[in-house]
Motif scaffolding. Structure first.
Motif, mmCIF file in Angstrom:
data_model
loop_
_atom_site.group_PDB
_atom_site.id
_atom_site.type_symbol
_atom_site.label_atom_id
_atom_site.label_comp_id
_atom_site.label_asym_id
_atom_site.label_seq_id
_atom_site.Cartn_x
_atom_site.Cartn_y
_atom_site.Cartn_z
ATOM 1 N N GLU A 1 27.228 13.869 7.207
ATOM 2 C CA GLU A 1 28.292 14.823 7.521
ATOM 3 C C GLU A 1 27.973 16.195 6.923
ATOM 4 O O GLU A 1 28.175 17.229 7.567
ATOM 5 C CB GLU A 1 29.625 14.306 6.978
ATOM 6 N N THR A 2 27.456 16.208 5.706
ATOM 7 C CA THR A 2 27.072 17.457 5.059
ATOM 8 C C THR A 2 25.931 18.132 5.815
ATOM 9 O O THR A 2 25.954 19.344 6.062
ATOM 10 C CB THR A 2 26.639 17.196 3.599
ATOM 11 N N ILE A 3 24.948 17.339 6.206
ATOM 12 C CA ILE A 3 23.812 17.883 6.953
ATOM 13 C C ILE A 3 24.270 18.483 8.277
ATOM 14 O O ILE A 3 23.842 19.576 8.668
ATOM 15 C CB ILE A 3 22.756 16.783 7.192
ATOM 16 N N GLU A 4 25.150 17.775 8.971
ATOM 17 C CA GLU A 4 25.645 18.278 10.259
ATOM 18 C C GLU A 4 26.314 19.631 10.120
ATOM 19 O O GLU A 4 26.213 20.484 11.001
ATOM 20 C CB GLU A 4 26.626 17.275 10.871
ATOM 21 N N ASN A 5 26.999 19.840 9.015
ATOM 22 C CA ASN A 5 27.717 21.088 8.818
ATOM 23 C C ASN A 5 26.808 22.268 8.495
ATOM 24 O O ASN A 5 27.239 23.416 8.583
ATOM 25 C CB ASN A 5 28.756 20.926 7.695
ATOM 26 N N ILE A 6 25.552 22.004 8.117
ATOM 27 C CA ILE A 6 24.672 23.106 7.744
ATOM 28 C C ILE A 6 23.516 23.315 8.721
ATOM 29 O O ILE A 6 22.794 24.306 8.604
ATOM 30 C CB ILE A 6 24.078 22.894 6.326
ATOM 31 N N LYS A 7 23.355 22.427 9.686
ATOM 32 C CA LYS A 7 22.120 22.465 10.460
ATOM 33 C C LYS A 7 22.234 23.114 11.837
ATOM 34 O O LYS A 7 21.250 23.153 12.589
ATOM 35 C CB LYS A 7 21.553 21.048 10.620
#
Length: 231
Positions: A158-164
């Motif tokens: 979820e964190t990765i999705e928000n930054i990528k």
């Protein structure tokens, strides 16, 4: 001619309306179907999705949070040009997270989970063979999400999705020339093999090489499409 890929989009009952609009517009921006610099109209997009303006406003806010659009008071909402700084920052953060993910995955992976990864790689292979870039990117994301699930940390994905999101724009633009899907697929196989063999050192090295791919592509893509990038 419309500045959007199509005039109408059929919503379904499986997800909240604002999430569906967000997913569709995000994909169109990432895949350059809606070009950098394009003004996004609440009225036009509301009509396209046959909804009120509220879910469209919510979508614009989320797109802005992910670095894809800029909301200028009294002026409108515009698709942002690609920030190389944001791409590099996103890669740095993602690299740190995913190295930890694969190390944990080596410890925790089960035979059933290995089968899920294998099935995903087969679907990636079919997408590559048929030159289906959007489908390949979707299976690519699913592969990395599976790794986070294996590591028992869905919040990591979820964190990765928000930054990528900004990284995804460069990633899509690079698929035809700089980082062909066949190369990325081989890197995924290297990650899979290392996890299968229980080799934490090889798994961490493979994920690092995979995520560093964007360092080599962003300069080349920026030179070819300078008008789409921030100075």
């Amino acid at each position: 001619m419309s500045k959007y890929p199509d005039q109408q989009y059929q919503l379904n009952n499986h997800l909240p309306v604002n999430q569906q609009i967000y997913q569709q517009l995000r994909r169109e921006i990432v895949e350059c179907m809606i070009m950098p610099g394009t003004a996004l109209s609440e009225k036009e997009i509301s009509a396209r999705f046959a909804v009120s303006r509220q879910p469209v406003r919510e979508t614009f806010i989320k797109l802005a949070e992910n670095g894809l659009v800029q909301i200028l008071p009294q002026r409108g909402t515009f698709v942002k040009k690609i920030s190389i700084k944001r791409v590099n920052d996103g890669r740095f953060i993602r690299d740190a997270i995913e190295r930890s993910i694969v190390l944990k995955a080596v410890e925790l992976v089960t035979p059933a989970q290995m089968l899920l990864l294998e099935h995903n790689l087969k679907r990636q292979t079919l997408a590559v063979q048929n030159n289906l870039l959007s489908e390949f990117l979707a299976f690519d994301d699913q592969f990395h999400q599976l790794l986070a699930d294996i590591a028992d940390c869905p919040l990591a994905w979820e964190t990765i999705e928000n930054i990528k999101a900004t990284m995804d724009r460069v990633r899509y633009m690079s698929l035809s020339k700089v980082s062909p899907p066949s190369c990325l697929l081989q890197q995924h196989h290297d990650i899979y093999s290392a996890i299968c063999e229980g080799d934490a050192v090889a798994a961490e090295r493979a994920i690092g090489e995979h995520l560093n791919e964007i360092i080599y592509t962003v300069s080349s893509i920026g030179e070819e499409n300078s008008e789409w990038f921030e100075i």
